[in-house]
Design a protein around this motif. Structure first.
Motif, PDB file in Angstrom:
ATOM      1  N   PRO A   1      -5.287   3.892  -9.963  1.00 33.20           N
ATOM      2  CA  PRO A   1      -5.273   3.416  -8.579  1.00 33.20           C
ATOM      3  C   PRO A   1      -3.867   3.486  -7.979  1.00 33.20           C
ATOM      4  O   PRO A   1      -2.887   3.319  -8.681  1.00 33.20           O
ATOM      5  CB  PRO A   1      -5.754   1.977  -8.668  1.00 33.20           C
ATOM      6  CG  PRO A   1      -6.457   1.872  -9.972  1.00 33.20           C
ATOM      7  CD  PRO A   1      -5.826   2.896 -10.865  1.00 33.20           C
ATOM      8  N   MET A   2      -3.817   3.752  -6.696  1.00 32.95           N
ATOM      9  CA  MET A   2      -2.546   3.917  -6.006  1.00 32.95           C
ATOM     10  C   MET A   2      -2.635   3.267  -4.629  1.00 32.95           C
ATOM     11  O   MET A   2      -3.672   3.332  -3.995  1.00 32.95           O
ATOM     12  CB  MET A   2      -2.266   5.418  -5.866  1.00 32.95           C
ATOM     13  CG  MET A   2      -0.949   5.754  -5.219  1.00 32.95           C
ATOM     14  SD  MET A   2      -0.670   7.542  -5.094  1.00 32.95           S
ATOM     15  CE  MET A   2      -0.548   8.001  -6.798  1.00 32.95           C
ATOM     16  N   ASN A   3      -1.523   2.684  -4.179  1.00 39.35           N
ATOM     17  CA  ASN A   3      -1.563   2.098  -2.838  1.00 39.35           C
ATOM     18  C   ASN A   3      -1.272   3.157  -1.780  1.00 39.35           C
ATOM     19  O   ASN A   3      -0.806   4.260  -2.078  1.00 39.35           O
ATOM     20  CB  ASN A   3      -0.629   0.889  -2.725  1.00 39.35           C
ATOM     21  CG  ASN A   3       0.840   1.244  -2.778  1.00 39.35           C
ATOM     22  OD1 ASN A   3       1.263   2.291  -2.309  1.00 39.35           O
ATOM     23  ND2 ASN A   3       1.635   0.372  -3.350  1.00 39.35           N
ATOM     24  N   VAL A   4      -1.573   2.825  -0.560  1.00 39.77           N
ATOM     25  CA  VAL A   4      -1.463   3.777   0.548  1.00 39.77           C
ATOM     26  C   VAL A   4      -0.023   4.258   0.725  1.00 39.77           C
ATOM     27  O   VAL A   4       0.222   5.448   0.925  1.00 39.77           O
ATOM     28  CB  VAL A   4      -1.988   3.154   1.863  1.00 39.77           C
ATOM     29  CG1 VAL A   4      -1.798   4.111   3.029  1.00 39.77           C
ATOM     30  CG2 VAL A   4      -3.437   2.777   1.722  1.00 39.77           C
ATOM     31  N   GLY A   5       0.932   3.352   0.638  1.00 37.58           N
ATOM     32  CA  GLY A   5       2.329   3.733   0.827  1.00 37.58           C
ATOM     33  C   GLY A   5       2.798   4.756  -0.185  1.00 37.58           C
ATOM     34  O   GLY A   5       3.467   5.735   0.159  1.00 37.58           O
ATOM     35  N   PRO A  37      -4.343  -5.982  -8.506  1.00 47.45           N
ATOM     36  CA  PRO A  37      -4.259  -7.140  -9.400  1.00 47.45           C
ATOM     37  C   PRO A  37      -2.941  -7.903  -9.247  1.00 47.45           C
ATOM     38  O   PRO A  37      -2.826  -9.035  -9.684  1.00 47.45           O
ATOM     39  CB  PRO A  37      -4.385  -6.516 -10.790  1.00 47.45           C
ATOM     40  CG  PRO A  37      -3.948  -5.106 -10.632  1.00 47.45           C
ATOM     41  CD  PRO A  37      -4.301  -4.721  -9.219  1.00 47.45           C
ATOM     42  N   HIS A  38      -1.960  -7.278  -8.575  1.00 47.10           N
ATOM     43  CA  HIS A  38      -0.634  -7.877  -8.444  1.00 47.10           C
ATOM     44  C   HIS A  38      -0.360  -8.479  -7.072  1.00 47.10           C
ATOM     45  O   HIS A  38       0.567  -9.261  -6.929  1.00 47.10           O
ATOM     46  CB  HIS A  38       0.443  -6.830  -8.759  1.00 47.10           C
ATOM     47  CG  HIS A  38       0.244  -6.162 -10.075  1.00 47.10           C
ATOM     48  ND1 HIS A  38       0.375  -6.813 -11.277  1.00 47.10           N
ATOM     49  CD2 HIS A  38      -0.123  -4.896 -10.387  1.00 47.10           C
ATOM     50  CE1 HIS A  38       0.112  -5.982 -12.274  1.00 47.10           C
ATOM     51  NE2 HIS A  38      -0.192  -4.808 -11.756  1.00 47.10           N
ATOM     52  N   ASP A  39      -1.138  -8.082  -6.082  1.00 49.87           N
ATOM     53  CA  ASP A  39      -0.897  -8.550  -4.716  1.00 49.87           C
ATOM     54  C   ASP A  39      -2.235  -8.708  -4.009  1.00 49.87           C
ATOM     55  O   ASP A  39      -2.887  -7.714  -3.687  1.00 49.87           O
ATOM     56  CB  ASP A  39      -0.008  -7.538  -3.985  1.00 49.87           C
ATOM     57  CG  ASP A  39       0.345  -7.954  -2.567  1.00 49.87           C
ATOM     58  OD1 ASP A  39      -0.162  -8.999  -2.086  1.00 49.87           O
ATOM     59  OD2 ASP A  39       1.128  -7.231  -1.941  1.00 49.87           O
ATOM     60  N   ARG A  40      -2.635  -9.943  -3.770  1.00 52.49           N
ATOM     61  CA  ARG A  40      -3.952 -10.195  -3.162  1.00 52.49           C
ATOM     62  C   ARG A  40      -4.084  -9.591  -1.770  1.00 52.49           C
ATOM     63  O   ARG A  40      -5.181  -9.348  -1.295  1.00 52.49           O
ATOM     64  CB  ARG A  40      -4.215 -11.698  -3.078  1.00 52.49           C
ATOM     65  CG  ARG A  40      -4.433 -12.330  -4.427  1.00 52.49           C
ATOM     66  CD  ARG A  40      -4.750 -13.776  -4.277  1.00 52.49           C
ATOM     67  NE  ARG A  40      -3.677 -14.439  -3.537  1.00 52.49           N
ATOM     68  CZ  ARG A  40      -3.604 -15.717  -3.304  1.00 52.49           C
ATOM     69  NH1 ARG A  40      -4.545 -16.514  -3.747  1.00 52.49           N
ATOM     70  NH2 ARG A  40      -2.595 -16.234  -2.642  1.00 52.49           N
ATOM     71  N   ARG A  41      -2.968  -9.340  -1.102  1.00 48.07           N
ATOM     72  CA  ARG A  41      -3.014  -8.784   0.255  1.00 48.07           C
ATOM     73  C   ARG A  41      -3.194  -7.267   0.257  1.00 48.07           C
ATOM     74  O   ARG A  41      -3.500  -6.669   1.275  1.00 48.07           O
ATOM     75  CB  ARG A  41      -1.723  -9.123   1.013  1.00 48.07           C
ATOM     76  CG  ARG A  41      -1.447 -10.600   1.136  1.00 48.07           C
ATOM     77  CD  ARG A  41      -0.036 -10.834   1.596  1.00 48.07           C
ATOM     78  NE  ARG A  41       0.872 -10.335   0.546  1.00 48.07           N
ATOM     79  CZ  ARG A  41       2.158 -10.069   0.701  1.00 48.07           C
ATOM     80  NH1 ARG A  41       2.719 -10.252   1.863  1.00 48.07           N
ATOM     81  NH2 ARG A  41       2.883  -9.632  -0.289  1.00 48.07           N
ATOM     82  N   SER A  42      -3.001  -6.656  -0.892  1.00 46.37           N
ATOM     83  CA  SER A  42      -2.965  -5.190  -0.966  1.00 46.37           C
ATOM     84  C   SER A  42      -4.239  -4.627  -1.590  1.00 46.37           C
ATOM     85  O   SER A  42      -4.830  -5.220  -2.482  1.00 46.37           O
ATOM     86  CB  SER A  42      -1.753  -4.781  -1.805  1.00 46.37           C
ATOM     87  OG  SER A  42      -1.636  -3.392  -1.883  1.00 46.37           O
ATOM     88  N   MET A  43      -4.616  -3.462  -1.100  1.00 45.83           N
ATOM     89  CA  MET A  43      -5.740  -2.720  -1.668  1.00 45.83           C
ATOM     90  C   MET A  43      -5.210  -1.425  -2.278  1.00 45.83           C
ATOM     91  O   MET A  43      -4.242  -0.852  -1.788  1.00 45.83           O
ATOM     92  CB  MET A  43      -6.776  -2.390  -0.589  1.00 45.83           C
ATOM     93  CG  MET A  43      -7.435  -3.588   0.047  1.00 45.83           C
ATOM     94  SD  MET A  43      -8.418  -4.552  -1.104  1.00 45.83           S
ATOM     95  CE  MET A  43      -9.893  -3.561  -1.188  1.00 45.83           C
ATOM     96  N   LEU A  44      -5.861  -0.981  -3.324  1.00 45.92           N
ATOM     97  CA  LEU A  44      -5.508   0.267  -3.979  1.00 45.92           C
ATOM     98  C   LEU A  44      -6.635   1.266  -3.772  1.00 45.92           C
ATOM     99  O   LEU A  44      -7.790   0.889  -3.579  1.00 45.92           O
ATOM    100  CB  LEU A  44      -5.293   0.042  -5.480  1.00 45.92           C
ATOM    101  CG  LEU A  44      -4.232  -0.972  -5.865  1.00 45.92           C
ATOM    102  CD1 LEU A  44      -4.213  -1.167  -7.378  1.00 45.92           C
ATOM    103  CD2 LEU A  44      -2.862  -0.554  -5.362  1.00 45.92           C
TER     104      LEU A  44
END
Length: 82
Positions: A1-5, A37-44
């Motif tokens: 999984p990867m974040n948008v940024g 799993p590390h940041d509730r505000r972030s989606m992967l």
């Protein structure tokens, strides 16, 4: 999984442009958004099984195209080194 940024950085694209692409991938079933799993505000972004199969197919096709150019490229490089 990867974040948008991070994905935007790897693709050398703007964040908002990548979000548009991600929305299309999710809508077509190639990827899904999962909570970080590390940041509730972030989606992967994570590839689905369909996305993985499609990516594998594209990688194989890409390799065949590259491989088809190699003999000619080698020959051209040999001629130039003479």
């Amino acid at each position: 999984p990867m974040n948008v940024g991070l994905l935007a950085s790897h693709l050398h694209m703007r964040h908002n442009s990548v979000v548009v692409l991600i929305n299309q991938l999710v809508r077509k079933g190639f990827a899904r958004r999962v909570p970080s799993p590390h940041d509730r505000r972030s989606m992967l972004l994570q590839l689905t099984a369909r996305g993985k199969r499609t990516l594998d197919t594209l990688v194989r096709r890409h390799r065949r195209v590259i491989d088809s150019f190699l003999p000619e490229l080698r020959q051209s490089l040999r001629r130039r080194s003479r």
